[in-house]
Write an enzyme that holds these catalytic residues in place. Structure first.
Site, PDB file in Angstrom:
ATOM      1  N   GLU A 134     -30.773  -9.003  30.813  1.00 53.42           N
ATOM      2  CA  GLU A 134     -30.137  -7.741  31.199  1.00 53.42           C
ATOM      3  C   GLU A 134     -30.600  -6.588  30.313  1.00 53.42           C
ATOM      4  OE1 GLU A 134     -25.870  -8.766  33.069  1.00 53.42           O
ATOM      5  OE2 GLU A 134     -26.258  -9.777  31.164  1.00 53.42           O
ATOM      6  N   GLU A 155     -25.430 -17.293  34.061  1.00 53.33           N
ATOM      7  CA  GLU A 155     -23.997 -17.123  33.826  1.00 53.33           C
ATOM      8  C   GLU A 155     -23.110 -17.871  34.811  1.00 53.33           C
ATOM      9  OE1 GLU A 155     -25.791 -13.393  31.898  1.00 53.33           O
ATOM     10  OE2 GLU A 155     -26.229 -14.727  33.573  1.00 53.33           O
TER      11      GLU A 155
END
Length: 710
Positions: A134, A155
Site C-alpha cells: 500500500e 489481509e
C-alpha cells in the site's frame, strides 16, 4: 488448561535518509526502511515506525518545495521492502481507539507520500506485503528487483482488509477485476502472492529491473530508470478506468465466495468487497475513512484475534516445534528404506528422495508388487514434469535414487526405515521384527501408523528405543503436518532424528504422545462419530450435511468420509471405540455403506467440498431411531460439545503438550480454518469449552479480544 494473554513491544522500523546525485536529474532523496536494531528481520510498522516514516516524508515534502531534491525513492533492506503493519500489535490491541489511530496514522503517511510535489518511486528489493504494498501504491511509480519473492495484499486471509489505501488505490490503478484478484481471490487460494513478472502484467509494477552490477550501488538500475521517466524517455503504461457496469461485474463475481466465507465465520473478504465497491465514488479522505471503519470493526472481533493467533502458530511455533529435543544431535540419514510399495509407501519414497536427496529403497513381498510400486512413483514424477512442477533435469537426478526390491536384506544399510504396510498391529509387529533382524543397531525404525500404538509395535523388539512414529498425512506431497509420536521407550536421538526428517521434508512436526488416534484422527473421528451417531438416531442426511457449515470446515462430513474412504473411517472408528470407549459410537449404517460399496456423495472421481451428499444413503442408517432426532442446530451443538470434551481429555492425558499444539495439528492436518484460530479458540468462542469443562482453553486476549476490550 488455559494459556495466558500475550504481551508485546513494537519492533521499530526506522527510516534512513540519504541524498544521491543522479546525472541529468539532480539530487534524489532515498528513504530506506530498516529495523532499528540492525537485524535482518522483516520490517513492519507500528505507531513508532509510522511516526519515523511520517517525519521522513514530511521532511521530504519540505525539501522538495524548497527545491533541494528532485525526486524521492522509497526502498527497503534485508529480506523485505516492507511486510506491512505489525500484526502482533494488532493482536494485542485492547481498544478500538488504538486500532483507529494505527489505521489513521497509516493513511496519513500514505496520503503525504502521494502528495509529494516531486516524482516518487517505490523500489521493491524484497517482499512487499499488505501495508508495504500500500505504501508502494502511494508512489507515482513502482519498480522491482526480479528476485523479489512475494508481492500482495494478504489481509483477507488473516481476517483483515487492506486498510492503508489498498481498497481505494489499487482498483483505481489497475481496475477492479485485477485488484479484487489480489485483494479477495489470491488470499482465498492458499494466500497466493505475486512474483514481479505477475505484478508487472497486472499493472501493479511499472517495470522489473535487472539486478545491479554488484553490491556497491544496488539502487543504480532504479535511479537510472527514474531519470529516464522524468526525462520523458520512458512512459509507463497506465490502465484506464472501467465503467460502472465493469465495476459492478467485478464485485458481483466475488460475492458468492465472500458471502460463503462470511457464513462460515470469515467476514473479511465480504467487508473488503463492499469497501472496494463503495470507495469507487468517494473522495480519497472519505474512502480512507471507510477503510478505517472497516478495519476497526474487523480488528475488534474475536474472529480476527483467533485468526492472528493461528497465523502466529504457523509462522513461529511451526518453525520451532515444542517438544523437539534441542540438545541432542539427530542421526545422519544417508539412505532410506520403505517397508511396503503401495500407494502410501510410494508417496513417502518420492517425498524422501526429493527432500533428502538420498537413495530410497521400497521393499514388498514379491517382485511384481515392488516393481508395480516403483512404476507408480516414476509415473508420478512424469506427471510432475508434464505439469511443470519438476524440471526434467531434477527428475533425471531423482529417478536413480528410487529403487524397489523384494529382498529384505536390501534395506540393511538404511539409516532410516519407515514401515508403511497394512494398518493392523500384528502385521506391523512382524514387519518391524523382520527389519530389526537385518538393519544396523543405530538404524531408526519409524512407523507411519495413523492410530495404532507405537509402544505396542515395539514391545517385543531388542531395541525399542529406536522406534518412533512418523505419521505423514495423505496426500503426502501436499499435507504439511507430521505427527511425531514418542513411544514409551523412544530415546532422544531417535526423536530428534524424526523431527529432523520432518523438517527436511518441509513439514511441520508436532510432538504427540503414543495414544489412540494421536491428535488429528482422534478429534476428526470424534466429530464424524457424532454425525454418524445422529444419523443412526434418525437425523436426515440433509440436516447432517447442513449442520456443520457454520464451522467453516473445508469439507462437510459426507465429503470427508468419502475422501478418507468409508472402509478406513469404519476401521478407525471401531479401533477408537475399542480403545477409548462408547463415546465413539457404533454405526451399522457406515458398515452397510462399506459392505454395499455405495458412495456417500454424488459424482464420479475424487470428492471435493462441492460434491453433493447422496441423500438416498440415509436409508442405510437409523438403527437407533429416537422420537425427536436432532436438526442442524442441535447436531452442531452436539459436535461442539463432543470436541470440547475430547480436546480436554487428550490434553489431560498429555497426548499433546498444550492447546497450541492441538490447534497447529488441526490446522495443518485437518484443514481446520485459519480464521477460526484452530479448534480450541473456536470452542472457547462458542461457549462449548466452558459448558463442557467449566473453563476455557485460553485466557481472553490470547485468541480472542482481551477481557476489558473497549
Amino acid at each position: 488448561m488455559t494459556t495466558t494473554s500475550p504481551s508485546y513491544t513494537e519492533r521499530v522500523t526506522v527510516v534512513r535518509a540519504a541524498d544521491v546525485a543522479v546525472p541529468d536529474l539532480g539530487v534524489v532523496l532515498v528513504l530506506t526502511l530498516a529495523p532499528e536494531d540492525g537485524g535482518d528481520r522483516p520490517c513492519t510498522l507500528g505507531p513508532a515506525g509510522l511516526a519515523h516514516l511520517q517525519r521522513a516524508v514530511d521532511d521530504a515534502d519540505r525539501r522538495a518545495r524548497g527545491g533541494e531534491i528532485r525526486a524521492v525513492v522509497l526502498t527497503g533492506t534485508g529480506r523485505t521492502f516492507l511486510a506491512g503493519a505489525d500484526l502482533h500489535l494488532i493482536r494485542t490491541a485492547a481498544a478500538a481507539a488504538e486500532v483507529r489511530e494505527l489505521a489513521e496514522a497509516g493513511h496519513r503517511v500514505v496520503g503525504a507520500l502521494a502528495d509529494l510535489p516531486v516524482p516518487t518511486l517505490a523500489y521493491l528489493n524484497g517482499a512487499a506485503l499488505g501495508g508495504g504494498l500500500e505504501l508502494a501504491l502511494a508512489c507515482d511509480y513502482r519498480a522491482s528487483d526480479p528476485s523479489v519473492r512475494a508481492i500482495g495484499l494478504p489481509e483477507t486471509h488473516l481476517g483483515l482488509l487492506p486498510g492503508w489505501g489498498g481498497c481505494t488505490t489499487l482498483p483505481r490503478l489497475i481496475g477492479p477485476d485485477a485488484a479484487l484478484t489480489v485483494i479477495v481471490d489470491n488470499p482465498a487460494r492458499g494466500n497466493r502472492t505475486l512474483r514481479p513478472a505477475d505484478a508487472l502484467r497486472a499493472g501493479i509494477l511499472d517495470v522489473v529491473l535487472p539486478g545491479a552490477d554488484g553490491p556497491a550501488d544496488p539502487l543504480a538500475p532504479a535511479l537510472a530508470w527514474l531519470r529516464s521517466v522524468v526525462a520523458g524517455e520512458v512512459t509507463p503504461t497506465r490502465r484506464g478506468q472501467l465503467s460502472e457496469e465493469g465495476w459492478a461485474t467485478a464485485v458481483e463475481a466475488r460475492r458468492p465466495l465472500a458471502e460463503a466465507r462470511a457464513a462460515g465465520g470469515a467476514p473479511a473478504a465480504l467487508r473488503a468487497l463492499e469497501t472496494v465497491a463503495t470507495a469507487r465514488t468517494l473522495a480519497r479522505a472519505e474512502a480512507f475513512a471507510l477503510e478505517d471503519d472497516a478495519l476497526v470493526d474487523l480488528v475488534m472481533s474475536d474472529q480476527l484475534r483467533a485468526g492472528l493467533y493461528a497465523f502466529d502458530l504457523l509462522t513461529r511455533r511451526a518453525k520451532n516445534p515444542a517438544g523437539r529435543p534441542v540438545d541432542v544431535a539427530p542421526r545422519g540419514v544417508r539412505s532410506v528404506g520403505i517397508a511396503g510399495a503401495g500407494l502410501m509407501a510410494g508417496q513417502l519414497a518420492l517425498l524422501l528422495a526429493r527432500s533428502l536427496k538420498v537413495p530410497v529403497t521400497m521393499r514388498d513381498l514379491d517382485d511384481d508388487r515392488a516393481q508395480k510400486g516403483l512404476a507408480a512413483v516414476h509415473a508420478q514424477i512424469d506427471r510432475e514434469v508434464a505439469k511443470g512442477g519438476l524440471p526434467e533435469e531434477d527428475a533425471g537426478r531423482l529417478r536413480p535414487l528410487l529403487r524397489a526390491t523384494s529382498d529384505l536384506a536390501d534395506l540393511a544399510g538404511a539409516d532410516l526405515v519407515i514401515e508403511a504396510v497394512f494398518e493392523e498391529m500384528e502385521v506391523k509387529q512382524r514387519v518391524l521384527a523382520e527389519l530389526e533382524g537385518v538393519v544396523a543397531p543405530t538404524t531408526v525404525l519409524a512407523t507411519n501408523t495413523s492410530a495404532l500404538s507405537v509402544t505396542t509395535m515395539a514391545e517385543h523388539l531388542r531395541h525399542p528405543e529406536r522406534v518412533v512414529g512418523l505419521h505423514f498425512f495423505n496426500p503426502v506431497a501436499v499435507m504439511p503436518l507430521v505427527e511425531v509420536v514418542r513411544a514409551a521407550r523412544t530415546d532422544e536421538t531417535t526423536y530428534a532424528t524424526a523431527f529432523a526428517v520432518a523438517q527436511a521434508c518441509r513439514k511441520t512436526g508436532v510432538a504427540v504422545a503414543d495414544a489412540p488416534g494421536f491428535v488429528v484422527n482422534r478429534l476428526l473421528i470424534r466429530l464424524l462419530g457424532e454425525v454418524l451417531g445422529a444419523l443412526e438416531e434418525g437425523t436426515s442426511v440433509r440436516d447432517a450435511d447442513a449442520a456443520l457449515r457454520p464451522m467453516g470446515l473445508p469439507m462437510g462430513p459426507f465429503q470427508l468420509l468419502q475422501l478418507v474412504g468409508p472402509a478406513v473411517a469404519q476401521h478407525v472408528l471401531v479401533s477408537l471405540r475399542h480403545d477409548l470407549g462408547e463415546r465413539y459410537p457404533e454405526s451399522p449404517g457406515l458398515a452397510a455403506v462399506v459392505e454395499s460399496g455405495r458412495s456417500l456423495v454424488l459424482g464420479e472421481g475424487r470428492p471435493s467440498a462441492t460434491s453433493p451428499a447422496d441423500l438416498s444413503v440415509g436409508e442405510l442408517f437409523g438403527s437407533r431411531r429416537t422420537a425427536r432426532p436432532l436438526g442442524p442446530d442441535g447436531l452442531l451443538d452436539r459436535v461442539r460439545r463432543a470436541l470440547a470434551e475430547e480436546t480436554a481429555l487428550l490434553l489431560a492425558e498429555g497426548v499433546a503438550r498444550d492447546a497450541q499444539d492441538v490447534d497447529l495439528a488441526m490446522i495443518l492436518g485437518a484443514g481446520w480454518p485459519l480464521h477460526l484460530g484452530g479448534i480450541t479458540p473456536y470452542l472457547d468462542r462458542t461457549g462449548a469449552a466452558e459448558a463442557v469443562t467449566g473453563s476455557r482453553f485460553h485466557e481472553p486476549g490470547v485468541a480472542s479480544l482481551p477481557r476489558n476490550a473497549r
